[in-house]
Write an enzyme that holds these catalytic residues in place. Sequence first.
Site, PDB file in Angstrom:
ATOM      1  N   ARG A 224      -7.141   7.485   1.645  1.00 15.50           N
ATOM      2  CA  ARG A 224      -8.045   6.842   0.270  1.00 15.50           C
ATOM      3  C   ARG A 224      -8.953   5.719   1.305  1.00 15.50           C
ATOM      4  O   ARG A 224      -8.703   5.353   2.547  1.00 15.50           O
ATOM      5  CB  ARG A 224      -6.580   5.878   0.438  1.00 15.50           C
ATOM      6  CG  ARG A 224      -7.923   4.395  -0.117  1.00 15.50           C
ATOM      7  CD  ARG A 224      -6.678   3.734  -1.144  1.00 15.50           C
ATOM      8  NE  ARG A 224      -6.496   2.838  -0.462  1.00 15.50           N
ATOM      9  CZ  ARG A 224      -5.719   1.665  -0.816  1.00 15.50           C
ATOM     10  NH1 ARG A 224      -5.113   1.671  -2.727  1.00 15.50           N
ATOM     11  NH2 ARG A 224      -3.782   1.252  -0.642  1.00 15.50           N
TER      12      ARG A 224
ATOM     13  N   ASP B  42       0.062  -6.162   0.816  1.00 19.21           N
ATOM     14  CA  ASP B  42      -0.976  -5.321   1.550  1.00 19.21           C
ATOM     15  C   ASP B  42      -2.265  -6.847   0.821  1.00 19.21           C
ATOM     16  O   ASP B  42      -1.606  -7.432   0.352  1.00 19.21           O
ATOM     17  CB  ASP B  42      -1.082  -4.114   0.792  1.00 19.21           C
ATOM     18  CG  ASP B  42      -1.544  -3.390  -1.099  1.00 19.21           C
ATOM     19  OD1 ASP B  42      -1.217  -4.864  -1.107  1.00 19.21           O
ATOM     20  OD2 ASP B  42      -1.752  -2.696  -0.279  1.00 19.21           O
TER      21      ASP B  42
END
Length: 732
Positions: free
Chosen positions: A338, A629
């Site tokens: 990512r 996160d």
Amino acid sequence: MTDRVEINGLKIARELHDFAMNEVLPGTGVDAETFWHSLSQIVHTLSPRNRALLSKRDDLQAKIDAWHRANRAPSDLQAYEAFLREIGYLLPEGPDFKVTTSDVDPEISQIAGPQLVVPVMNARYALNAANARWGSLYDALYGTDAIPETAGAERGKGFNPQRGEKVIAWARKFLDESIPLRNASWADAARLSVKDGKLAVDFDGAAADLADPAQFTGYSGEADSPREVVLARNGLHVRIIIDRNHPIGSTDRAGIADVVMEAALTTIMDCEDSVAAVDAEDKVLAYRNWLGLMKGDLEETFQKGGTTVTRKLNQDIRLTAPDGSPIKLPGRSLMLVRNVGHLMTNPAILDRDGKEVPEGIMDAMFTALIALHDIGPNGRRMNSRAGSMYVVKPKMHGPEEVAFAVELFGSVEDALGMRPNTIKMGIMDEERRTTVNLKECIRAASERVVFINTGFLDRTGDEIHTSMEAGPMIRKGDMKQSTWIAAYENWNVDIGLLCGLSGRAQIGKGMWAMPDLMAAMLDQKIAHPKAGANTAWVPSPTAATLHATHYHQVDVKAVQEGLKSRTRAKLGDILSIPVAVRPNWSPEDIRQELDNNAQGILGYVVRWIDQGVGCSKVPDINNVGLMEDRATLRISSQHIANWLHHGVVTPEQVMETMKRMAEVVDSQNAGDPDYEPIAPNFEDSIAFQAACDLVFKGREQPNGYTEPVLHARRLQKKAQDRKGAAADSSRG
């Protein structure tokens, strides 16, 4: 002052430059002059357009804010939809089409199974995730609450035989359901062997074979006395390990020592939301670990139980097929990477005008260059056997931004000598403008797309920020029951199937955020494959092992076929705004909401700023460990900012809560020797100031993103730490 090397108008931090020259470029077939020239060309061509796309985001948000200030939450959804079309937020939908992505590995295109997301900056986590292609079902059951600690089955310190019996019974029942025997139960098996290319299971003189002989994939060892037999259902394998000298196998009638699940088919090595990468030092760490994964030589040595352990990538599994021919099964999860989105820049490279380079451009070029060690002319082909590189691209707003990423990937391919469309794209459907224009987003990447995924955490953050002026939002815990979120989840599957992703790409669902609550996950997360998702996110290798059982129970291909004929989710439902029309919260309700949000923000931010930890299990207000996160941070900070803006809470109330929750977070981290307490020196705590910025300046943050504040404050903290270390050194 950062030491820089100037090449082709780029001013590159020496640490990054030397890493590229000495570690990455050798073996890729790309010469240094070509690489730096191409990077400069891409940066100086595409950076202005990157900035223009961000300006368009701001322009659209300003128009939406003004509309809501005049109208508040829309009671006339038709008028609201017409307004969104008028300003170009909601675009016309074109004719139906099918994606044409090719050269896709079967882990993405054909087989349904769990997906891990792991911070690539942590080598140990990255290796664990890559090796989580296979996981012990016995260990996953024994070590979690999947098996209740009742009736003498407590975990305890040593091995508990009663708990072990329950684990084995659970696993045998699973085998009976997934890979049934003809007129027999795995619980009664006494011996396994291979006869005439078929699995034979003996029962004290009697024998049984598989109800479906095609489920037998292969074995290792001798046919008469195999070390393991491998079975399959819905494309996923199960390895039955046979070892009568093993502590478990020696007590098992059939000598079965373990049942090993094919678990994390794919893993996203994350350079984005789960890491804290703010400068060249951090980016090199991320890229170096990605390099080790692509070259296959990443190792990590650590202490465990008083012994030194070295972790490396697992090898492929060699078997004998039923017909006697040799076969191999992949030993590792198929790795995607990512990259960051379009928003942030990074001081690792400056352009000819002294501006920081867009980090997404830098990520695209460096992660692709590194991938050549796997798929290039001299590549190992140990990750992608199909010869593709898989990049997950997050936080894009609408088809124009997807098209920009497609152009970027094409430019990188040209620069590195890759075939067109080698770099595949995963589209995170986590921003509202992408959701409502999803079909056109997929069309923009129709030759590259391998993945769409609902990320309800970031998506909720964008929902709050987009409609900030509409009114006070409902409580965070009520969001999952709101109209828009159910429509959003179904819409993603509906559009994905309409565009022909089935059999070519993943349609994914979001994270199970409670890694300690595996019984609840086993009960609830089966909803994802039942909803037509051929992958879903899990927080750990153990969770991947357990979630894999769901894909044995559910034939996702059949589910997707059935869903193709259902009525598509309604755009109007997606556009419904989760405002509290007549809020009637009690003071206690408000206090609980504020406490919960503030504690979550501080618990995550303090590790991000002080320790550079971008993803961690943070105890919530009730001491339940949650995987946090930046997505969870975005929701919590935007929610408080929204309630502040609409007068549900006062600035004084929020500050009092932040200080009180700081003491809670301090106590929760008391056992961490690296932890720096926040209280009582709030003014001196950079982490506390960052948390306050995210809340009190939440409305000002672009689309509610947390990165600008976090990056600035982390850089401040790193500078402070360097200054302190220098002072200590001079005194010493």
